[in-house]
Design a protein around this motif. Sequence first.
Motif, PDB file in Angstrom:
ATOM      1  N   LYS A   5      -2.351  13.148  -7.005  1.00  0.00           N
ATOM      2  CA  LYS A   5      -2.472  11.832  -6.850  1.00  0.00           C
ATOM      3  C   LYS A   5      -1.245  11.013  -6.047  1.00  0.00           C
ATOM      4  O   LYS A   5      -0.614  10.552  -6.846  1.00  0.00           O
ATOM      5  CB  LYS A   5      -1.840  10.996  -8.511  1.00  0.00           C
ATOM      6  CG  LYS A   5      -3.090  12.302  -9.653  1.00  0.00           C
ATOM      7  CD  LYS A   5      -3.045  10.930 -11.098  1.00  0.00           C
ATOM      8  CE  LYS A   5      -3.897  11.501 -12.690  1.00  0.00           C
ATOM      9  NZ  LYS A   5      -4.376  12.954 -11.764  1.00  0.00           N
ATOM     10  N   LEU A   6      -1.451  11.956  -5.257  1.00  0.00           N
ATOM     11  CA  LEU A   6      -0.137  11.141  -3.818  1.00  0.00           C
ATOM     12  C   LEU A   6      -0.996  10.199  -3.090  1.00  0.00           C
ATOM     13  O   LEU A   6      -2.354   9.700  -3.190  1.00  0.00           O
ATOM     14  CB  LEU A   6      -0.530  12.709  -3.054  1.00  0.00           C
ATOM     15  CG  LEU A   6       0.600  13.394  -3.263  1.00  0.00           C
ATOM     16  CD1 LEU A   6       0.655  14.814  -2.077  1.00  0.00           C
ATOM     17  CD2 LEU A   6       1.788  12.967  -4.338  1.00  0.00           C
ATOM     18  N   PRO A   7      -0.366   9.222  -3.449  1.00  0.00           N
ATOM     19  CA  PRO A   7      -0.716   7.580  -2.863  1.00  0.00           C
ATOM     20  C   PRO A   7      -1.503   7.830  -1.033  1.00  0.00           C
ATOM     21  O   PRO A   7      -0.601   9.103  -0.509  1.00  0.00           O
ATOM     22  CB  PRO A   7       0.686   6.784  -2.172  1.00  0.00           C
ATOM     23  CG  PRO A   7       2.228   8.049  -2.301  1.00  0.00           C
ATOM     24  CD  PRO A   7       0.981   8.976  -3.720  1.00  0.00           C
ATOM     25  N   GLU A   8      -1.378   7.039  -0.558  1.00  0.00           N
ATOM     26  CA  GLU A   8      -1.886   6.860   1.017  1.00  0.00           C
ATOM     27  C   GLU A   8      -1.377   7.789   1.915  1.00  0.00           C
ATOM     28  O   GLU A   8      -1.619   8.814   2.319  1.00  0.00           O
ATOM     29  CB  GLU A   8      -3.090   5.976   1.002  1.00  0.00           C
ATOM     30  CG  GLU A   8      -2.963   6.417   2.617  1.00  0.00           C
ATOM     31  CD  GLU A   8      -4.323   4.965   2.971  1.00  0.00           C
ATOM     32  OE1 GLU A   8      -4.858   4.395   4.216  1.00  0.00           O
ATOM     33  OE2 GLU A   8      -4.219   3.962   2.073  1.00  0.00           O
ATOM     34  N   TYR A   9       0.283   6.989   1.736  1.00  0.00           N
ATOM     35  CA  TYR A   9       1.161   7.345   3.066  1.00  0.00           C
ATOM     36  C   TYR A   9       2.024   8.416   1.980  1.00  0.00           C
ATOM     37  O   TYR A   9       3.481   7.604   1.904  1.00  0.00           O
ATOM     38  CB  TYR A   9       1.406   6.003   3.700  1.00  0.00           C
ATOM     39  CG  TYR A   9       0.585   5.972   4.151  1.00  0.00           C
ATOM     40  CD1 TYR A   9       0.091   6.641   5.642  1.00  0.00           C
ATOM     41  CD2 TYR A   9      -0.385   4.865   4.301  1.00  0.00           C
ATOM     42  CE1 TYR A   9      -1.076   6.624   6.717  1.00  0.00           C
ATOM     43  CE2 TYR A   9      -1.013   4.470   4.588  1.00  0.00           C
ATOM     44  CZ  TYR A   9      -1.687   4.905   5.767  1.00  0.00           C
ATOM     45  OH  TYR A   9      -2.485   4.097   6.885  1.00  0.00           O
ATOM     46  N   PRO A  10       1.778   9.586   1.669  1.00  0.00           N
ATOM     47  CA  PRO A  10       3.352   9.897   0.449  1.00  0.00           C
ATOM     48  C   PRO A  10       4.585  10.479   2.104  1.00  0.00           C
ATOM     49  O   PRO A  10       5.192  10.767   1.017  1.00  0.00           O
ATOM     50  CB  PRO A  10       2.643  11.323  -0.277  1.00  0.00           C
ATOM     51  CG  PRO A  10       1.862  11.497   1.313  1.00  0.00           C
ATOM     52  CD  PRO A  10       0.984   9.897   1.784  1.00  0.00           C
ATOM     53  N   GLY A  11       4.323  11.125   2.871  1.00  0.00           N
ATOM     54  CA  GLY A  11       5.018  11.189   3.767  1.00  0.00           C
ATOM     55  C   GLY A  11       5.417  12.616   3.934  1.00  0.00           C
ATOM     56  O   GLY A  11       4.268  13.401   3.446  1.00  0.00           O
ATOM     57  N   LEU A  12       6.783  12.754   3.828  1.00  0.00           N
ATOM     58  CA  LEU A  12       7.200  13.971   3.782  1.00  0.00           C
ATOM     59  C   LEU A  12       7.646  15.191   2.573  1.00  0.00           C
ATOM     60  O   LEU A  12       7.253  15.673   1.594  1.00  0.00           O
ATOM     61  CB  LEU A  12       8.664  14.252   4.790  1.00  0.00           C
ATOM     62  CG  LEU A  12       8.388  14.423   6.076  1.00  0.00           C
ATOM     63  CD1 LEU A  12       9.547  14.525   6.686  1.00  0.00           C
ATOM     64  CD2 LEU A  12       7.370  15.160   6.940  1.00  0.00           C
ATOM     65  N   GLU A  13       8.023  13.936   1.272  1.00  0.00           N
ATOM     66  CA  GLU A  13       7.875  14.649   0.631  1.00  0.00           C
ATOM     67  C   GLU A  13       6.970  14.653   0.061  1.00  0.00           C
ATOM     68  O   GLU A  13       6.494  15.990  -1.298  1.00  0.00           O
ATOM     69  CB  GLU A  13       8.444  13.328  -1.110  1.00  0.00           C
ATOM     70  CG  GLU A  13      10.910  13.024  -0.686  1.00  0.00           C
ATOM     71  CD  GLU A  13      11.089  14.685  -0.849  1.00  0.00           C
ATOM     72  OE1 GLU A  13      10.996  14.814  -1.613  1.00  0.00           O
ATOM     73  OE2 GLU A  13      11.712  14.107  -0.072  1.00  0.00           O
ATOM     74  N   GLY A  14       5.504  14.305  -0.100  1.00  0.00           N
ATOM     75  CA  GLY A  14       4.439  14.485  -1.062  1.00  0.00           C
ATOM     76  C   GLY A  14       3.660  15.625   0.202  1.00  0.00           C
ATOM     77  O   GLY A  14       3.414  16.398  -0.534  1.00  0.00           O
ATOM     78  N   LEU A  15       4.395  15.709   1.519  1.00  0.00           N
ATOM     79  CA  LEU A  15       3.556  16.954   2.340  1.00  0.00           C
ATOM     80  C   LEU A  15       4.389  18.200   1.600  1.00  0.00           C
ATOM     81  O   LEU A  15       3.902  19.063   0.839  1.00  0.00           O
ATOM     82  CB  LEU A  15       4.306  16.670   3.136  1.00  0.00           C
ATOM     83  CG  LEU A  15       3.943  18.463   4.325  1.00  0.00           C
ATOM     84  CD1 LEU A  15       2.132  18.688   4.350  1.00  0.00           C
ATOM     85  CD2 LEU A  15       4.019  18.272   6.384  1.00  0.00           C
ATOM     86  N   SER A  16       5.445  17.919   0.970  1.00  0.00           N
ATOM     87  CA  SER A  16       6.837  18.942   0.632  1.00  0.00           C
ATOM     88  C   SER A  16       5.518  19.209  -0.499  1.00  0.00           C
ATOM     89  O   SER A  16       5.548  20.381  -0.825  1.00  0.00           O
ATOM     90  CB  SER A  16       8.116  18.915  -0.349  1.00  0.00           C
ATOM     91  OG  SER A  16       8.647  19.382  -0.396  1.00  0.00           O
ATOM     92  N   GLN A  17       5.556  18.775  -1.848  1.00  0.00           N
ATOM     93  CA  GLN A  17       4.612  18.918  -3.107  1.00  0.00           C
ATOM     94  C   GLN A  17       3.869  19.773  -2.486  1.00  0.00           C
ATOM     95  O   GLN A  17       3.062  20.063  -3.254  1.00  0.00           O
ATOM     96  CB  GLN A  17       5.050  18.032  -3.867  1.00  0.00           C
ATOM     97  CG  GLN A  17       5.740  16.812  -4.562  1.00  0.00           C
ATOM     98  CD  GLN A  17       5.575  15.593  -4.752  1.00  0.00           C
ATOM     99  OE1 GLN A  17       4.990  15.796  -5.566  1.00  0.00           O
ATOM    100  NE2 GLN A  17       6.302  14.114  -4.849  1.00  0.00           N
ATOM    101  N   ALA A  18       2.780  19.128  -1.952  1.00  0.00           N
ATOM    102  CA  ALA A  18       1.050  19.763  -1.071  1.00  0.00           C
ATOM    103  C   ALA A  18       1.374  20.838  -1.081  1.00  0.00           C
ATOM    104  O   ALA A  18       0.262  22.085  -1.296  1.00  0.00           O
ATOM    105  CB  ALA A  18       0.827  19.170  -0.565  1.00  0.00           C
TER     106      ALA A  18
END
Length: 172
Positions: free
Chosen positions: A67-80
């Motif tokens: 459920k990441l936002p459209e622009y999750p940044g590097l934190e979102g990339l790390s989780q993914a």
Amino acid sequence: MDVLENLSKEQLIAYIRAMAKNMSALDGVWFQSIEKEKGMDEAMWHDCEVWKRFTQTEARRIKNFLKLPEYPGLEGLSQALDLHFNSLLNRTETRIEGDVLIYRVIDCHVQDARTRKGMPFHPCMSAGYMEYKYFGSTIDPRIDCEVLSCYPEVKDSSCACIWKFVLKRGEE
């Protein structure tokens, strides 16, 4: 009744790891069939095309799952990246410093398997670039990727490969 609902947490984790190994085996089997029949150059061309397309699908599904936002940044990339099937197979390290994420694959399941089979290393840099470039940009279109070290251009022998993700600010 769904069989997965009856599995314990430990069984589900083991099953997920087994499925990641199955994905890697499938990738290796089709690659080796082309490699044997048409040669390494042809196999690598197809490998790059497959990773470009598959990794976008995988990244979209992981992004939706988290459920990441459209622009999750590097934190979102790390989780993914933590849920990327290759991360479930390989020992990896992720480090974020400002607008840069460094992703290191310490041990590579593919190279280890080829070594066990007496095969030469897979020249994975071009396919890996497609994999990580499109994974990162699917998670967040502001993210670009570059290879720091990967076979056949190994610049750091302490790990299998190193990828650098850069967040380009101001493009939301």
